[in-house]
Scaffold this active site. Structure first.
Site, PDB file in Angstrom:
ATOM      1  CG  ASP A 136      -2.293   0.657   0.857  1.00 54.33           C
ATOM      2  OD1 ASP A 136      -2.284   1.851   0.504  1.00 54.33           O
ATOM      3  OD2 ASP A 136      -3.337  -0.012   0.940  1.00 54.33           O
ATOM      4  CG  HIS A 184      -4.702   1.727  -1.998  1.00 61.19           C
ATOM      5  ND1 HIS A 184      -4.817   2.321  -0.759  1.00 61.19           N
ATOM      6  CD2 HIS A 184      -5.951   1.715  -2.521  1.00 61.19           C
ATOM      7  CE1 HIS A 184      -6.087   2.647  -0.529  1.00 61.19           C
ATOM      8  NE2 HIS A 184      -6.796   2.292  -1.589  1.00 61.19           N
ATOM      9  CB  CYS A 216       1.704   5.026 -15.955  1.00 63.76           C
ATOM     10  SG  CYS A 216       1.261   5.699 -17.567  1.00 63.76           S
ATOM     11  CG  ASP A 247      -8.983  -0.794  -2.939  1.00 67.67           C
ATOM     12  OD1 ASP A 247      -8.024  -1.348  -3.510  1.00 67.67           O
ATOM     13  OD2 ASP A 247      -8.909  -0.311  -1.799  1.00 67.67           O
ATOM     14  CD  GLU A 248     -10.396   3.451  -0.820  1.00 64.25           C
ATOM     15  OE1 GLU A 248     -11.244   3.927  -0.036  1.00 64.25           O
ATOM     16  OE2 GLU A 248      -9.280   3.057  -0.439  1.00 64.25           O
ATOM     17  CB  CYS A 258      -0.940  10.390 -17.468  1.00 69.95           C
ATOM     18  SG  CYS A 258       0.341   9.378 -18.202  1.00 69.95           S
ATOM     19  CB  CYS A 261      -3.086   7.729 -19.231  1.00 77.02           C
ATOM     20  SG  CYS A 261      -2.283   6.611 -18.045  1.00 77.02           S
ATOM     21  CD1 TRP A 403     -10.469  -2.035   5.821  1.00 75.95           C
ATOM     22  CD2 TRP A 403      -8.592  -2.125   4.602  1.00 75.95           C
ATOM     23  NE1 TRP A 403     -10.776  -2.601   4.609  1.00 75.95           N
ATOM     24  CE2 TRP A 403      -9.642  -2.665   3.840  1.00 75.95           C
ATOM     25  CE3 TRP A 403      -7.316  -2.070   4.049  1.00 75.95           C
ATOM     26  CZ2 TRP A 403      -9.456  -3.154   2.546  1.00 75.95           C
ATOM     27  CZ3 TRP A 403      -7.121  -2.558   2.762  1.00 75.95           C
ATOM     28  CH2 TRP A 403      -8.195  -3.089   2.022  1.00 75.95           C
TER      29      TRP A 403
HETATM   30  C1  ACM Z   1     -11.193  -0.767   0.748  1.00 75.72           C
HETATM   31  O1  ACM Z   1     -11.708  -0.652   1.874  1.00 75.72           O
HETATM   32  N1  ACM Z   1     -10.428   0.198   0.245  1.00 75.72           N
HETATM   33  C2  ACM Z   1     -11.414  -1.950  -0.069  1.00 75.72           C
HETATM   34 ZN    ZN Z   2      -0.270   7.347 -17.208  1.00 77.46          ZN
END
Ligand code: ACM
Ligand code: ZN
Length: 468
Positions: A136, A184, A216, A247-248, A258, A261, A403
């Site tokens: 992470d 992350h 990227c 996620d996220e 970018c 991208c 978490w």
């Molecule tokens: C999460 O809680 N970011 C999966």
């Molecule tokens: Zn990129």
């Protein structure tokens, strides 16, 4: 020592002493180690304790369902003529129980012995999967021999992970690795800044401080490095599964800005940068496939709050998804059913064990205004969300997350987990029609006491005690 599965607080089952002896032998504290030498005394003590109580079918059911594997439950239930018990077996609608907890040593590192201690407690409550969130923004915790710069001060060597995996396997627990991508990822970006998007080339990438950066999507080195990583992880972890996060991802701050991208979007005729998740995961999942593993991703939808209508991007059918965002589980459940993705249930409302258990309780740091999830709320968790059996047949199990942003060490991890992880274990193993809050409360205190005697930090849920 005596088997925790056979301690009388778990059961008022008065049955055939030979059968109990056999159970005790099969399921001692660690689920595997036969203790023929102590069997006689342990069984005698158990028998004496059982004699003092009245058994009901429900008691027997709970004992059997809670502490045995389904095949054994069926066998013993049949032997005892307990039709009701036999019928209740196979509580996970998908029939492939995935009863898991997740630890996050990426946010705060958890030494090997602490992970083993956590595994010991999981085994008592028949959890069979431990997911390790290994990478992470705050750290990369797994040694990758081909890319030694990834790790910092605190990490697991491959040898140490093999030791954890073996320790867990001896207790019937499988360890699933999670490498979170494409968000992350500050820890890997700090080691290899060239893996980020073009506009972030000159940004400082500080492990534990910088956030919201991504890999990227149009950078060959990203793919070649992860091909190496996934190969090493695949040979290290015997699990069929690899979790790749998903996620996220803060796409607007990365892929949208970018130049590489952007040119990829143009070439593929995409309107939205989130569509780059399609080729990104297509490549990454092919590495999972070439190592004969099955991918898991956190389920993300086209909105992070309800209402949401669709997946963030079309997940391939062979991806197992995890439902987690508050309010969105009914939508995840319906979409996964429609698209044929197996589903693990970790809804924030019930299964995020890093959230406080009561208003004002821990965590006292890094608490961003987390919702409160009481023990009673966790006990109300119905993994099938009340939908008809055929619409929940693709659910393969449950997961409780711990978490680590606000969990500094293993004592806090167990404090946050227990007793809510009792409730989650029951959600995973026992059909809703057999759930009973009053019965759960009765069984709760002896189990908490037992954990405390073993030096496990737990929360005493004084708010539900009958103080009359
Ligand atoms: C999460 O809680 N970011 C999966
Ligand atoms: Zn990129």
């Amino acid at each position: 020592h005596r088997s925790s599965w056979c301690q009388p607080q778990y059961s008022a089952f008065v049955g055939n002493i030979d059968m109990i002896a056999e159970l005790c032998t099969l399921y001692d504290d660690y689920g595997l180690i036969a203790y023929a030498n102590t069997k006689g005394a342990a069984v005698q003590q158990l028998y004496n304790n059982l004699q003092e109580r009245k058994a009901t079918v429900e008691d027997a059911l709970r004992f059997l369902l809670g502490y045995l594997h389904d095949d054994d439950v069926k066998k013993y239930a049949a032997a005892f003529g307990l039709e009701e018990v036999a019928d209740a077996v196979g509580t996970n609608p998908g029939g492939n129980p995935h009863n898991s907890l997740m630890l996050d040593p990426a946010r705060h590192f958890l030494p090997v012995n602490d992970v083993k201690f956590f595994i010991d407690q999981m085994a008592r409550y028949k959890y069979n999967i431990l997911q390790l969130h290994l990478t992470d923004d705050q750290g990369w915790r797994v040694e990758i021999k081909k890319h030694p710069k990834l790790v910092g001060k605190d990490y697991y060597t491959q040898e140490q992970l093999a030791e954890i995996i073996q320790y867990a396997a001896q207790r019937n627990i499988e360890v699933i690795p999670e490498l979170d991508i494409p968000g992350h990822t500050v820890a890997i970006l700090a080691a290899y800044p060239e893996l980020g998007c073009t506009h972030t080339d000159t940004l400082p990438k500080i492990v534990g401080k910088t956030t919201d950066l991504m890999l990227c999507a149009n950078n060959e080195k990203v793919y070649s490095v992860y091909q190496d990583i996934i190969k090493e992880i695949s040979s290290l972890f015997p699990s069929d599964y690899i979790h790749l996060g998903g996620d996220e991802a803060v796409i607007e701050k990365n892929w949208t800005q970018c130049s590489r991208c952007e040119s990829m979007m143009k070439k593929l005729g995409y309107q939205k940068a989130s569509q780059l998740m399609i080729p990104f995961f297509s490549r990454m999942l092919s590495f999972v496939q070439e190592n004969n593993k099955t991918p898991i991703l956190w389920c993300e939808l086209d909105n992070i709050y309800p209402p949401a209508n669709d997946y963030l991007f079309p997940y391939p059918k062979n991806v197992t998804l995890v439902s987690w965002r508050g309010g969105l589980t009914p939508t995840c459940l319906e979409l996964t059913r429609k698209h044929g993705n197996p589903l693990i249930m970790a809804p924030g409302e019930y299964a995020y064990l890093d959230y406080p258990q009561l208003k004002g309780d821990f965590p006292e740091f890094n608490n961003w205004g987390m919702p409160v999830t009481t023990l009673e709320k966790s006990y109300q968790f119905d993994p099938g969300y009340g939908v008809p059996a055929e619409d929940q047949a693709h659910i393969i199990g449950v997961m409780g997350t711990l978490w680590g942003e606000a969990i500094r060490d293993i004592n806090r991890a167990t404090y946050m987990a227990y007793p809510r992880a009792f409730a989650l274990a029951e959600a995973g193993w026992t059909q809703m029609k057999f759930h009973n809050w009053e019965s759960f409360k009765q069984r709760l205190y002896p189990n908490l006491t037992n954990l405390m005697k073993k030096g496990v930090s737990v929360r005493v849920p004084f708010e539900i005690a009958d103080k009359k």
